[in-house]
Design a protein around this motif. Structure first.
Motif, PDB file in Angstrom:
ATOM      1  N   LEU A   1      37.233  71.190 100.514  1.00  0.00           N
ATOM      2  CA  LEU A   1      36.430  71.150 101.577  1.00  0.00           C
ATOM      3  C   LEU A   1      35.222  70.729 101.173  1.00  0.00           C
ATOM      4  CD1 LEU A   1      37.077  74.575 103.594  1.00  0.00           C
ATOM      5  CD2 LEU A   1      37.515  72.282 104.444  1.00  0.00           C
ATOM      6  N   PHE A   2      34.685  70.489  99.858  1.00  0.00           N
ATOM      7  CA  PHE A   2      33.284  70.428  99.548  1.00  0.00           C
ATOM      8  C   PHE A   2      32.935  68.821  99.196  1.00  0.00           C
ATOM      9  CE2 PHE A   2      33.745  74.896 100.087  1.00  0.00           C
ATOM     10  CZ  PHE A   2      32.735  75.300 100.456  1.00  0.00           C
ATOM     11  N   LYS A   3      31.801  68.359  99.465  1.00  0.00           N
ATOM     12  CA  LYS A   3      31.613  67.094  99.005  1.00  0.00           C
ATOM     13  C   LYS A   3      29.985  67.157  98.994  1.00  0.00           C
ATOM     14  CE  LYS A   3      32.244  63.194 101.076  1.00  0.00           C
ATOM     15  NZ  LYS A   3      33.169  62.008 101.817  1.00  0.00           N
ATOM     16  N   LYS A   4      29.329  66.460  98.004  1.00  0.00           N
ATOM     17  CA  LYS A   4      27.891  66.218  97.787  1.00  0.00           C
ATOM     18  C   LYS A   4      27.132  65.271  98.656  1.00  0.00           C
ATOM     19  CE  LYS A   4      24.973  66.700  94.168  1.00  0.00           C
ATOM     20  NZ  LYS A   4      24.404  67.068  93.045  1.00  0.00           N
ATOM     21  N   THR A   5      28.072  64.174  98.731  1.00  0.00           N
ATOM     22  CA  THR A   5      27.173  62.929  99.182  1.00  0.00           C
ATOM     23  C   THR A   5      27.961  62.380 100.380  1.00  0.00           C
ATOM     24  OG1 THR A   5      26.556  62.652  96.886  1.00  0.00           O
ATOM     25  CG2 THR A   5      26.361  60.614  98.167  1.00  0.00           C
TER      26      THR A   5
ATOM     27  N   ALA B   1      22.005  75.378 108.885  1.00  0.00           N
ATOM     28  CA  ALA B   1      20.697  75.585 108.290  1.00  0.00           C
ATOM     29  C   ALA B   1      20.274  74.105 107.663  1.00  0.00           C
ATOM     30  CB  ALA B   1      20.663  76.662 107.306  1.00  0.00           C
ATOM     31  N   LEU B   2      19.132  73.766 107.787  1.00  0.00           N
ATOM     32  CA  LEU B   2      18.675  72.455 106.948  1.00  0.00           C
ATOM     33  C   LEU B   2      18.916  72.586 105.417  1.00  0.00           C
ATOM     34  CD1 LEU B   2      15.423  71.552 108.863  1.00  0.00           C
ATOM     35  CD2 LEU B   2      17.451  70.263 108.868  1.00  0.00           C
ATOM     36  N   GLN B   3      19.444  71.564 104.812  1.00  0.00           N
ATOM     37  CA  GLN B   3      19.565  71.661 103.367  1.00  0.00           C
ATOM     38  C   GLN B   3      18.970  70.642 102.725  1.00  0.00           C
ATOM     39  OE1 GLN B   3      22.506  73.795 102.378  1.00  0.00           O
ATOM     40  NE2 GLN B   3      22.763  74.497 104.374  1.00  0.00           N
ATOM     41  N   LYS B   4      18.535  71.071 101.612  1.00  0.00           N
ATOM     42  CA  LYS B   4      17.964  70.102 100.660  1.00  0.00           C
ATOM     43  C   LYS B   4      18.657  68.723 100.387  1.00  0.00           C
ATOM     44  CE  LYS B   4      14.143  72.566  98.241  1.00  0.00           C
ATOM     45  NZ  LYS B   4      13.703  73.030  96.997  1.00  0.00           N
ATOM     46  N   ALA B   5      18.138  67.572 100.391  1.00  0.00           N
ATOM     47  CA  ALA B   5      18.791  66.385 100.255  1.00  0.00           C
ATOM     48  C   ALA B   5      17.862  65.037  99.999  1.00  0.00           C
ATOM     49  CB  ALA B   5      19.719  65.931 101.278  1.00  0.00           C
ATOM     50  N   THR B   6      18.333  64.122  99.149  1.00  0.00           N
ATOM     51  CA  THR B   6      17.794  63.030  98.850  1.00  0.00           C
ATOM     52  C   THR B   6      18.532  61.723  99.538  1.00  0.00           C
ATOM     53  OG1 THR B   6      17.277  63.931  96.738  1.00  0.00           O
ATOM     54  CG2 THR B   6      16.882  61.517  97.174  1.00  0.00           C
ATOM     55  N   LEU B   7      17.552  60.890 100.271  1.00  0.00           N
ATOM     56  CA  LEU B   7      17.965  59.589 100.705  1.00  0.00           C
ATOM     57  C   LEU B   7      18.039  58.568  99.595  1.00  0.00           C
ATOM     58  CD1 LEU B   7      16.255  59.670 104.196  1.00  0.00           C
ATOM     59  CD2 LEU B   7      18.644  60.820 103.722  1.00  0.00           C
ATOM     60  N   TYR B   8      18.887  57.759  99.410  1.00  0.00           N
ATOM     61  CA  TYR B   8      18.915  56.696  98.750  1.00  0.00           C
ATOM     62  C   TYR B   8      19.430  55.449  99.527  1.00  0.00           C
ATOM     63  CZ  TYR B   8      19.190  60.087  94.838  1.00  0.00           C
ATOM     64  OH  TYR B   8      18.924  61.047  94.065  1.00  0.00           O
TER      65      TYR B   8
ATOM     66  N   TYR C   1      22.716  56.448 101.517  1.00  0.00           N
ATOM     67  CA  TYR C   1      23.313  57.538 101.038  1.00  0.00           C
ATOM     68  C   TYR C   1      22.573  58.725 100.938  1.00  0.00           C
ATOM     69  CZ  TYR C   1      26.897  54.441  98.592  1.00  0.00           C
ATOM     70  OH  TYR C   1      27.681  53.277  98.585  1.00  0.00           O
ATOM     71  N   VAL C   2      23.087  59.818 101.420  1.00  0.00           N
ATOM     72  CA  VAL C   2      22.608  61.141 101.773  1.00  0.00           C
ATOM     73  C   VAL C   2      23.159  61.967 100.521  1.00  0.00           C
ATOM     74  CG1 VAL C   2      22.057  63.183 103.016  1.00  0.00           C
ATOM     75  CG2 VAL C   2      22.216  60.842 104.124  1.00  0.00           C
ATOM     76  N   SER C   3      22.411  62.457  99.735  1.00  0.00           N
ATOM     77  CA  SER C   3      22.865  63.271  98.650  1.00  0.00           C
ATOM     78  C   SER C   3      22.417  64.525  98.275  1.00  0.00           C
ATOM     79  CB  SER C   3      22.737  62.569  97.106  1.00  0.00           C
ATOM     80  OG  SER C   3      23.315  63.262  96.271  1.00  0.00           O
ATOM     81  N   PHE C   4      23.108  65.679  98.622  1.00  0.00           N
ATOM     82  CA  PHE C   4      22.597  67.012  98.945  1.00  0.00           C
ATOM     83  C   PHE C   4      22.581  67.686  97.567  1.00  0.00           C
ATOM     84  CE2 PHE C   4      24.488  65.995 103.092  1.00  0.00           C
ATOM     85  CZ  PHE C   4      23.587  66.767 104.067  1.00  0.00           C
ATOM     86  N   ASP C   5      21.718  68.386  97.459  1.00  0.00           N
ATOM     87  CA  ASP C   5      21.561  69.460  96.028  1.00  0.00           C
ATOM     88  C   ASP C   5      22.607  70.308  95.965  1.00  0.00           C
ATOM     89  OD1 ASP C   5      19.003  68.213  96.498  1.00  0.00           O
ATOM     90  OD2 ASP C   5      17.757  70.133  95.944  1.00  0.00           O
ATOM     91  N   GLU C   6      23.377  70.736  97.234  1.00  0.00           N
ATOM     92  CA  GLU C   6      24.331  71.655  96.983  1.00  0.00           C
ATOM     93  C   GLU C   6      25.610  71.149  97.791  1.00  0.00           C
ATOM     94  OE1 GLU C   6      24.526  74.677  95.296  1.00  0.00           O
ATOM     95  OE2 GLU C   6      22.436  74.593  94.880  1.00  0.00           O
TER      96      GLU C   6
END
Length: 395
Positions: A312-316, A350-357, A364-369
């Motif tokens: 179920l899980f993916k980071k990016t 809930a809003l999640q920490k992420a970095t846009l590249y 790419y949206v890469s989430f911390d979790e």
């Protein structure tokens, strides 16, 4: 007196929005959007839009504002319903509410309102509009509603500066209980009406039945993939660049029948979506089965037991270049740039920490979790503080 056209939906939120605008001294006109009356695709025996338009009329009479109904069902069918069928057919899961706001309420409907001489269009959304000056230019902001429990800015994540310029959100500073209180004091017919569920403005829709009217059922197999399957412990390759690594993470796993055992049958992979657990009708498992992947080409569904199943899980995730949308165009990224944001992949998450590249190949949206059930066709939206600055379709 500026003229405002309020989209009166027959619900409590838009009723109170109209009242507040009138109190603020605007000239208010109520307009009800009729978005559906296609009998070839029956939706339910009930006819909620009739009841809703009636309630909207009663509210307009009570507030002493002019009222009329506009029939947008043709545009709705073309821009929303046909699009939905097409997306589901391709194995994606569209978000009709986000689309309805972009294509109908703040486009077709807005043009009608402006043709009636309106300065603004107002809706009963729980969000706020901000204005800032930058380089001598006025820039509009889409801000979260004060009621964190009801914030609906996500549904407006595809709006443009031009659309925001002409929009008002009168109840964004209020909480839902405060809105209901105002409606009760005014003795509005909508004061205790339940919030509408189902497709934006269509009313009481059961999605599988709705889809079956256009997409033919076809039997396929349901596989269960064990949480300890070797596919989850494969060695991660070494990457020559960050872009390659992000592309790999966003790609997700390609399952085959060898990864699982057959546990049941379904009536069409295109009726199902990742993260779904209802409607599979497979019993006898220790934990509930969740859909971890669908394949419309082979008409196969892959499932896993429990909400913490690794499938179920993916980071990016990736947003293709043509699907990237910045409300704040002045903040958009150039190739090679990055930005730290708070993001969500569904309403009420809930809003999640992420970095846009940003790369030429897309954003790419890469989430911390790692995130559960990142679903193709849905919208990812990103915030800086309480401002929603951009969004895109998950590819």
């Amino acid at each position: 007196m500026k003229r405002v056209v309020v989209g009166l939906s027959g619900g409590v939120d838009s009723s109170v929005a109209a009242y507040l605008l009138k109190e603020q001294g605007y000239e208010v006109i109520g307009l009800f959007m009729k978005n559906w009356h296609d009998d070839s695709v029956t939706i339910s025996n009930e006819c909620p839009w009739l009841e809703d338009s009636n309630d909207a009329l009663l509210v307009a009479e009570k507030l002493g504002i002019p009222f009329q109904t506009v029939d947008l069902s043709e545009q709705y069918k073309e821009k929303i319903v046909d699009y939905m069928f097409n997306e589901y057919e391709q194995g994606r899961t569209p978000n009709p509410d986000v689309l309805c706001n972009r294509e109908i309420k703040f486009d077709v409907f807005m043009k009608i309102a402006l043709s009636l001489g309106a300065d603004y269009v107002a809706t009963g959304h729980y969000c706020r509009k901000g204005t800032i000056q930058k380089d001598g230019k006025e820039i509009f902001q889409l801000l979260a509603g004060i009621d964190a429990n009801k914030d609906q800015s996500y549904f407006l994540c595809q709006l443009s500066q031009e659309q925001l310029a002409k929009s008002l959100f009168p109840i964004g500073e209020l909480t839902k209980p405060e809105v209901r209180d105002i409606a009760m004091q005014l003795d509005l017919v909508t004061a205790e009406k339940k919030d509408s569920q189902g497709l934006c403005f269509i009313g009481k829709v059961r999605l599988p039945e709705f889809l079956q009217q256009q997409l033919q059922p076809k039997e396929g197999l349901i596989y269960e993939v064990a949480a300890n399957d070797k596919i989850y412990s494969q060695e991660i390759p070494t990457f020559s660049s960050l872009e390659d690594q992000l592309a790999f993470e966003a790609e997700g796993i390609s399952y085959t029948s060898e990864n699982g055992k057959v546990v049941g049958k379904h009536q069409g992979a295109h009726y199902f979506t990742i993260g779904q657990r209802k409607g599979l009708n497979v019993g006898g498992t220790k934990e509930a089965l969740f859909i971890i992947a669908t394949d419309v080409k082979t008409n196969t569904i892959y499932t896993g037991q429990g909400a913490s199943h690794p499938g179920l899980f993916k980071k990016t995730l990736l947003v293709k270049p043509s699907e990237i949308h910045w409300i704040r165009e002045d903040l958009s990224l150039k190739n090679g740039e990055t930005m730290e944001v708070m993001a969500r992949i569904r309403y009420r998450q809930a809003l999640q920490k992420a970095t846009l590249y940003q790369f030429k190949s897309g954003l790419y949206v890469s989430f911390d979790e790692p995130q559960s059930a990142i679903t193709e066709g849905q919208f990812v939206a990103w915030n800086i503080g309480d401002e929603l600055v951009g969004s895109g379709v998950i590819s």
